[in-house]
Design an enzyme around this catalytic site. Structure first.
Site, PDB file in Angstrom:
ATOM      1  N   THR A  12       0.848  -1.200   0.000  1.00 41.31           N
ATOM      2  CA  THR A  12       0.000   0.000   0.000  1.00 41.31           C
ATOM      3  C   THR A  12       0.882   1.249   0.000  1.00 41.31           C
ATOM      4  O   THR A  12       2.029   1.213   0.455  1.00 41.31           O
ATOM      5  CB  THR A  12      -0.955   0.038   1.215  1.00 41.31           C
ATOM      6  N   GLY A  13       0.334   2.312  -0.537  1.00 36.93           N
ATOM      7  CA  GLY A  13       1.127   3.544  -0.667  1.00 36.93           C
ATOM      8  C   GLY A  13       2.300   3.322  -1.598  1.00 36.93           C
ATOM      9  O   GLY A  13       3.394   3.833  -1.373  1.00 36.93           O
ATOM     10  N   SER A  16       4.560   6.103  -4.419  1.00 38.76           N
ATOM     11  CA  SER A  16       5.412   7.213  -4.002  1.00 38.76           C
ATOM     12  C   SER A  16       6.415   6.747  -2.951  1.00 38.76           C
ATOM     13  O   SER A  16       6.177   5.756  -2.253  1.00 38.76           O
ATOM     14  CB  SER A  16       4.505   8.311  -3.403  1.00 38.76           C
ATOM     15  N   GLY A  17       7.531   7.457  -2.847  1.00 36.08           N
ATOM     16  CA  GLY A  17       8.465   7.291  -1.739  1.00 36.08           C
ATOM     17  C   GLY A  17       8.869   5.860  -1.439  1.00 36.08           C
ATOM     18  O   GLY A  17       9.297   5.103  -2.332  1.00 36.08           O
ATOM     19  N   ILE A  18       8.733   5.489  -0.189  1.00 35.17           N
ATOM     20  CA  ILE A  18       9.175   4.177   0.301  1.00 35.17           C
ATOM     21  C   ILE A  18       8.431   3.037  -0.403  1.00 35.17           C
ATOM     22  O   ILE A  18       9.033   2.031  -0.802  1.00 35.17           O
ATOM     23  CB  ILE A  18       8.947   4.102   1.829  1.00 35.17           C
ATOM     24  N   GLY A  19       7.130   3.189  -0.571  1.00 31.82           N
ATOM     25  CA  GLY A  19       6.329   2.128  -1.199  1.00 31.82           C
ATOM     26  C   GLY A  19       6.741   1.887  -2.640  1.00 31.82           C
ATOM     27  O   GLY A  19       6.864   0.744  -3.081  1.00 31.82           O
ATOM     28  N   SER A 137       7.307   4.195  12.637  1.00 26.57           N
ATOM     29  CA  SER A 137       8.150   5.399  12.598  1.00 26.57           C
ATOM     30  C   SER A 137       8.876   5.533  13.927  1.00 26.57           C
ATOM     31  O   SER A 137       8.364   5.117  14.967  1.00 26.57           O
ATOM     32  CB  SER A 137       7.303   6.656  12.385  1.00 26.57           C
ATOM     33  N   TYR A 150       0.120  11.901  14.906  1.00 26.06           N
ATOM     34  CA  TYR A 150       0.886  10.978  14.056  1.00 26.06           C
ATOM     35  C   TYR A 150       1.678   9.991  14.923  1.00 26.06           C
ATOM     36  O   TYR A 150       1.664   8.776  14.664  1.00 26.06           O
ATOM     37  CB  TYR A 150       1.831  11.801  13.167  1.00 26.06           C
TER      38      TYR A 150
HETATM   39  P1  NAP Z   1       4.928   9.324   0.586  1.00 23.92           P
HETATM   40  O1  NAP Z   1       5.929   9.421  -0.503  1.00 23.92           O
HETATM   41  O2  NAP Z   1       3.967  10.421   0.783  1.00 23.92           O
HETATM   42  O3  NAP Z   1       4.165   7.942   0.448  1.00 23.92           O
HETATM   43  C1  NAP Z   1       3.016   7.664   1.189  1.00 23.92           C
HETATM   44  C2  NAP Z   1       2.106   6.850   0.319  1.00 23.92           C
HETATM   45  O4  NAP Z   1       0.904   6.545   1.042  1.00 23.92           O
HETATM   46  C3  NAP Z   1       1.688   7.635  -0.935  1.00 23.92           C
HETATM   47  O5  NAP Z   1       1.601   6.736  -1.993  1.00 23.92           O
HETATM   48  C4  NAP Z   1       0.320   8.134  -0.517  1.00 23.92           C
HETATM   49  O6  NAP Z   1      -0.509   8.475  -1.601  1.00 23.92           O
HETATM   50  C5  NAP Z   1      -0.183   6.913   0.220  1.00 23.92           C
HETATM   51  N1  NAP Z   1      -1.388   7.178   0.976  1.00 23.92           N
HETATM   52  C6  NAP Z   1      -1.634   8.172   1.858  1.00 23.92           C
HETATM   53  N2  NAP Z   1      -2.888   8.078   2.304  1.00 23.92           N
HETATM   54  C7  NAP Z   1      -3.442   7.008   1.696  1.00 23.92           C
HETATM   55  C8  NAP Z   1      -4.712   6.398   1.738  1.00 23.92           C
HETATM   56  N3  NAP Z   1      -5.704   6.897   2.504  1.00 23.92           N
HETATM   57  N4  NAP Z   1      -4.935   5.319   0.975  1.00 23.92           N
HETATM   58  C9  NAP Z   1      -3.967   4.819   0.189  1.00 23.92           C
HETATM   59  N5  NAP Z   1      -2.741   5.349   0.094  1.00 23.92           N
HETATM   60  C10 NAP Z   1      -2.494   6.436   0.846  1.00 23.92           C
HETATM   61  O7  NAP Z   1       5.684   9.167   1.984  1.00 23.92           O
HETATM   62  P2  NAP Z   1       6.683   8.032   2.553  1.00 23.92           P
HETATM   63  O8  NAP Z   1       7.645   8.778   3.367  1.00 23.92           O
HETATM   64  O9  NAP Z   1       7.136   7.129   1.500  1.00 23.92           O
HETATM   65  O10 NAP Z   1       5.689   7.290   3.574  1.00 23.92           O
HETATM   66  C11 NAP Z   1       5.525   5.887   3.609  1.00 23.92           C
HETATM   67  C12 NAP Z   1       5.352   5.467   5.051  1.00 23.92           C
HETATM   68  O11 NAP Z   1       6.550   5.756   5.769  1.00 23.92           O
HETATM   69  C13 NAP Z   1       4.238   6.190   5.798  1.00 23.92           C
HETATM   70  O12 NAP Z   1       3.526   5.248   6.586  1.00 23.92           O
HETATM   71  C14 NAP Z   1       4.989   7.163   6.698  1.00 23.92           C
HETATM   72  O13 NAP Z   1       4.261   7.453   7.871  1.00 23.92           O
HETATM   73  C15 NAP Z   1       6.228   6.352   6.996  1.00 23.92           C
HETATM   74  N6  NAP Z   1       7.383   7.111   7.471  1.00 23.92           N
HETATM   75  C16 NAP Z   1       7.990   8.030   6.663  1.00 23.92           C
HETATM   76  C17 NAP Z   1       9.097   8.729   7.142  1.00 23.92           C
HETATM   77  C18 NAP Z   1       9.804   9.762   6.320  1.00 23.92           C
HETATM   78  O14 NAP Z   1      10.638  10.510   6.871  1.00 23.92           O
HETATM   79  N7  NAP Z   1       9.560   9.850   5.006  1.00 23.92           N
HETATM   80  C19 NAP Z   1       9.568   8.481   8.433  1.00 23.92           C
HETATM   81  C20 NAP Z   1       8.933   7.533   9.221  1.00 23.92           C
HETATM   82  C21 NAP Z   1       7.835   6.845   8.728  1.00 23.92           C
HETATM   83  P3  NAP Z   1      -0.447   9.942  -2.267  1.00 23.92           P
HETATM   84  O15 NAP Z   1       0.706   9.919  -3.217  1.00 23.92           O
HETATM   85  O16 NAP Z   1      -1.763  10.065  -2.931  1.00 23.92           O
HETATM   86  O17 NAP Z   1      -0.234  10.938  -1.149  1.00 23.92           O
END
Ligand code: NAP
Length: 249
Positions: A12-13, A16-19, A137, A150
């Site tokens: 899921t997700g 973008s980014g990590i996913g 996180s 969060y």
């Molecule tokens: P990201 O690039 O914004 O990726 C998040 C993904 O989740 C995006 O594809 C986003 O879709 C999707 N998403 C958000 N709400 C959703 C929903 N209701 N249904 C389905 N998909 C949804 O950010 P990321 O940093 O890779 O985040 C991935 C995970 O890592 C998250 O759980 C975040 O809390 C965790 N995390 C990140 C960091 C950091 O520093 N980056 C640190 C600790 C934990 P959209 O593209 O439409 O927004």
């Protein structure tokens, strides 16, 4: 190259980014991947950049019916599931005095309700010996102003993962959580911060990390691959910090 050959992974997700980095890596390692996200346009776009055996599924994880749809479409395409990577999340910033119900609901529905309901839907279809990975996180361990709800959501998810680890033990399903530190992804642009505050926040995070920098999505994807593969066959129930050391000092 073939660490996940013939394995089916649902992410899921994943647009973008990590996913997205994890979807790419899992495909390179021979997995069949269900690339899920909440925006069709974004899914269409990433489809162009991905190579291998994958489908995309439009699913907003905050909606119960979309979690049903996600697992239905995944199993219709690939049969059973070996790897469930519950990674979608949001991290809008709000000081505690400004929290309202919408802020709370948006975060908890996406970061907690979504992964819990997706797990419930997927469990009957996950092969014995399969694996579930949550993206937590290090905000669960460290306090950062503005991340109250969060942080609470990631703490809740971690608690859920422990009970899940116990409840699926008879099926040898491993359950682990990755706790990233600051990772350079588009999430920072979605936090609702003005550009200058975003830059300051970024510098502040990097300075707190012993390695002095943000991590990359690929570094988290490598961790997800490790936990999903047989290399981690005796690793179960852990929360693994991948954070340059920030949570340890
Ligand atoms: P990201 O690039 O914004 O990726 C998040 C993904 O989740 C995006 O594809 C986003 O879709 C999707 N998403 C958000 N709400 C959703 C929903 N209701 N249904 C389905 N998909 C949804 O950010 P990321 O940093 O890779 O985040 C991935 C995970 O890592 C998250 O759980 C975040 O809390 C965790 N995390 C990140 C960091 C950091 O520093 N980056 C640190 C600790 C934990 P959209 O593209 O439409 O927004």
């Amino acid at each position: 190259m073939n660490k996940l050959k013939n394995k089916v992974a649902v992410i899921t997700g994943a647009n973008s980014g990590i996913g997205l980095a994890t979807a790419k890596l899992f495909l390179e390692e021979g997995a069949k991947v269900v690339v899920s996200g909440r925006r069709q346009e974004a899914l269409n776009e990433v489809s162009e950049s991905l190579e291998g055996d994958f489908i995309t599924v439009l699913a907003d994880v905050s909606k119960p019916e979309d979690n049903v749809k996600l697992i239905k479409e995944a199993t219709e395409a690939f049969g059973t599931i070996d790897i469930l990577f519950l990674n979608a999340g949001i991290a809008p910033i709000t000081q505690i005095t400004e929290i309202d119900e919408n802020h709370y609901d948006a975060i908890f529905n996406t970061n907690v309700k979504g992964p819990i309901l997706a797990t419930k839907e997927a469990l009957p279809h996950i092969n014995d010996g399969g694996t579930i990975i949550f993206t937590g996180s290090i905000v669960k361990q460290k306090a950062f102003d503005g991340f109250g709800v969060y942080s609470a959501s990631k703490g809740a998810l971690r608690s859920f993962s422990k009970v899940l680890t116990s409840e699926v033990k008879s099926r040898s399903i491993r359950v682990n959580t990755i706790a990233p530190g600051p990772i350079d992804t588009p999430i920072y642009g979605k936090m609702g911060l003005p550009e200058n505050a975003l830059e300051e926040t970024g510098k502040g995070f990097a300075a707190m990390v012993p390695l002095g920098r943000f991590g990359t999505s690929e570094e988290i994807a490598n961790t997800a691959l490790f936990l999903a593969s047989d290399d981690a066959s005796y690793i179960n129930g852990v929360e693994l910090e991948v954070d340059g050391g920030i949570s340890q000092i």
